[in-house]
Write a protein that holds these residues in place. Structure first.
Motif, PDB file in Angstrom:
ATOM      1  N   TRP A  39       7.160 -12.538 -21.452  1.00 36.20           N
ATOM      2  CA  TRP A  39       7.054 -11.156 -20.758  1.00 36.20           C
ATOM      3  C   TRP A  39       5.680 -10.422 -20.866  1.00 36.20           C
ATOM      4  N   PRO A  40       5.114 -10.822 -21.873  1.00 35.71           N
ATOM      5  CA  PRO A  40       3.609 -10.371 -21.981  1.00 35.71           C
ATOM      6  C   PRO A  40       2.566 -10.610 -20.716  1.00 35.71           C
ATOM      7  N   ALA A  41       2.887 -12.051 -20.373  1.00 30.51           N
ATOM      8  CA  ALA A  41       2.162 -12.559 -19.199  1.00 30.51           C
ATOM      9  C   ALA A  41       2.444 -11.960 -18.124  1.00 30.51           C
ATOM     10  N   THR A  42       3.849 -11.664 -17.799  1.00 30.19           N
ATOM     11  CA  THR A  42       4.136 -11.282 -16.610  1.00 30.19           C
ATOM     12  C   THR A  42       4.032 -10.029 -16.523  1.00 30.19           C
ATOM     13  N   LEU A  43       4.049  -9.175 -17.511  1.00 32.13           N
ATOM     14  CA  LEU A  43       3.585  -7.665 -17.307  1.00 32.13           C
ATOM     15  C   LEU A  43       1.798  -7.675 -16.910  1.00 32.13           C
ATOM     16  N   LEU A  44       1.491  -8.239 -17.786  1.00 29.83           N
ATOM     17  CA  LEU A  44      -0.175  -8.124 -17.411  1.00 29.83           C
ATOM     18  C   LEU A  44      -0.508  -8.710 -16.061  1.00 29.83           C
ATOM     19  N   ALA A  45       0.317  -9.596 -15.389  1.00 29.97           N
ATOM     20  CA  ALA A  45       0.039 -10.093 -14.179  1.00 29.97           C
ATOM     21  C   ALA A  45       0.267  -8.976 -13.312  1.00 29.97           C
ATOM     22  N   ALA A  46       1.663  -8.478 -13.255  1.00 27.05           N
ATOM     23  CA  ALA A  46       2.424  -7.670 -12.322  1.00 27.05           C
ATOM     24  C   ALA A  46       1.453  -6.176 -12.282  1.00 27.05           C
ATOM     25  N   PHE A  47       1.074  -5.858 -13.414  1.00 27.41           N
ATOM     26  CA  PHE A  47       0.340  -4.772 -13.458  1.00 27.41           C
ATOM     27  C   PHE A  47      -1.256  -4.789 -12.966  1.00 27.41           C
ATOM     28  N   GLY A  48      -1.544  -5.971 -13.029  1.00 25.89           N
ATOM     29  CA  GLY A  48      -2.919  -6.299 -12.689  1.00 25.89           C
ATOM     30  C   GLY A  48      -2.937  -6.500 -11.167  1.00 25.89           C
ATOM     31  N   ALA A  49      -1.868  -7.044 -10.572  1.00 27.93           N
ATOM     32  CA  ALA A  49      -1.842  -7.121  -9.144  1.00 27.93           C
ATOM     33  C   ALA A  49      -1.431  -5.814  -8.487  1.00 27.93           C
ATOM     34  N   ALA A  50      -0.639  -4.857  -8.949  1.00 28.20           N
ATOM     35  CA  ALA A  50      -0.494  -3.815  -8.442  1.00 28.20           C
ATOM     36  C   ALA A  50      -1.505  -2.689  -8.252  1.00 28.20           C
ATOM     37  N   GLY A  51      -2.348  -2.834  -9.453  1.00 28.64           N
ATOM     38  CA  GLY A  51      -3.107  -2.038  -9.610  1.00 28.64           C
ATOM     39  C   GLY A  51      -4.487  -2.522  -8.704  1.00 28.64           C
ATOM     40  N   ALA A  52      -4.882  -3.741  -8.369  1.00 31.99           N
ATOM     41  CA  ALA A  52      -5.715  -4.382  -7.459  1.00 31.99           C
ATOM     42  C   ALA A  52      -5.315  -3.807  -6.084  1.00 31.99           C
ATOM     43  N   ALA A  53      -4.083  -4.098  -5.666  1.00 34.69           N
ATOM     44  CA  ALA A  53      -3.445  -3.733  -4.458  1.00 34.69           C
ATOM     45  C   ALA A  53      -3.841  -2.228  -3.888  1.00 34.69           C
ATOM     46  N   VAL A  54      -3.812  -1.401  -4.777  1.00 35.93           N
ATOM     47  CA  VAL A  54      -4.125  -0.170  -4.413  1.00 35.93           C
ATOM     48  C   VAL A  54      -5.247   0.169  -3.712  1.00 35.93           C
ATOM     49  N   PRO A  55      -6.450  -0.434  -4.164  1.00 40.15           N
ATOM     50  CA  PRO A  55      -7.780   0.150  -3.372  1.00 40.15           C
ATOM     51  C   PRO A  55      -7.852  -0.687  -2.352  1.00 40.15           C
ATOM     52  N   THR A  56      -7.326  -1.946  -2.209  1.00 38.73           N
ATOM     53  CA  THR A  56      -7.428  -3.008  -1.157  1.00 38.73           C
ATOM     54  C   THR A  56      -6.500  -2.519  -0.214  1.00 38.73           C
ATOM     55  N   LEU A  57      -5.545  -2.011  -0.253  1.00 40.85           N
ATOM     56  CA  LEU A  57      -4.821  -1.360   0.986  1.00 40.85           C
ATOM     57  C   LEU A  57      -5.220  -0.206   1.115  1.00 40.85           C
ATOM     58  N   HIS A  58      -5.879   0.634   0.329  1.00 40.96           N
ATOM     59  CA  HIS A  58      -6.607   1.960   0.715  1.00 40.96           C
ATOM     60  C   HIS A  58      -7.576   1.677   1.716  1.00 40.96           C
ATOM     61  N   LYS A  59      -8.376   0.456   1.630  1.00 46.77           N
ATOM     62  CA  LYS A  59      -9.530   0.035   2.473  1.00 46.77           C
ATOM     63  C   LYS A  59      -8.787  -0.250   3.925  1.00 46.77           C
ATOM     64  N   ILE A  60      -8.019  -1.365   3.456  1.00 45.89           N
ATOM     65  CA  ILE A  60      -7.184  -2.008   4.811  1.00 45.89           C
ATOM     66  C   ILE A  60      -6.529  -1.111   5.793  1.00 45.89           C
ATOM     67  N   LEU A  61      -5.694   0.003   5.146  1.00 42.50           N
ATOM     68  CA  LEU A  61      -5.022   1.020   6.023  1.00 42.50           C
ATOM     69  C   LEU A  61      -5.946   1.941   6.544  1.00 42.50           C
ATOM     70  N   GLY A  62      -6.982   2.239   5.844  1.00 38.84           N
ATOM     71  CA  GLY A  62      -7.761   3.512   6.280  1.00 38.84           C
ATOM     72  C   GLY A  62      -7.380   4.673   6.884  1.00 38.84           C
ATOM     73  N   PRO A  63      -8.112   5.600   7.009  1.00 34.58           N
ATOM     74  CA  PRO A  63      -7.764   7.015   7.044  1.00 34.58           C
ATOM     75  C   PRO A  63      -7.381   7.381   8.632  1.00 34.58           C
TER      76      PRO A  63
END
Length: 63
Positions: A39-63
């Motif tokens: 579980w610790p590796a699972t949570l670390l990977a999941a939160f890291g991926a979700a956190g990295a996805a937010v700024p990436t999607l912000h750039k991709i989807l644009g205003p």
């Protein structure tokens, strides 16, 4: 208290970004758990991926 221009509590663009980021985090978490079984590796990977996805999607989807 300021209101957004659309009147919605959360703009549709940000709602989409957060939902997609949650889906990415869930997918990465499931795959990590299947690979490691811990579980610790699972949570670390999941939160890291979700956190990295937010700024990436912000750039991709644009205003």
């Amino acid at each position: 208290m300021s209101s957004s221009s659309s009147g919605a509590p959360l703009p549709i663009r940000w709602a989409m970004i957060l939902v997609i980021a949650m889906a990415v985090g869930t997918l990465v978490g499931i795959l990590t758990y299947l690979e490691t079984g811990t579980w610790p590796a699972t949570l670390l990977a999941a939160f890291g991926a979700a956190g990295a996805a937010v700024p990436t999607l912000h750039k991709i989807l644009g205003p």
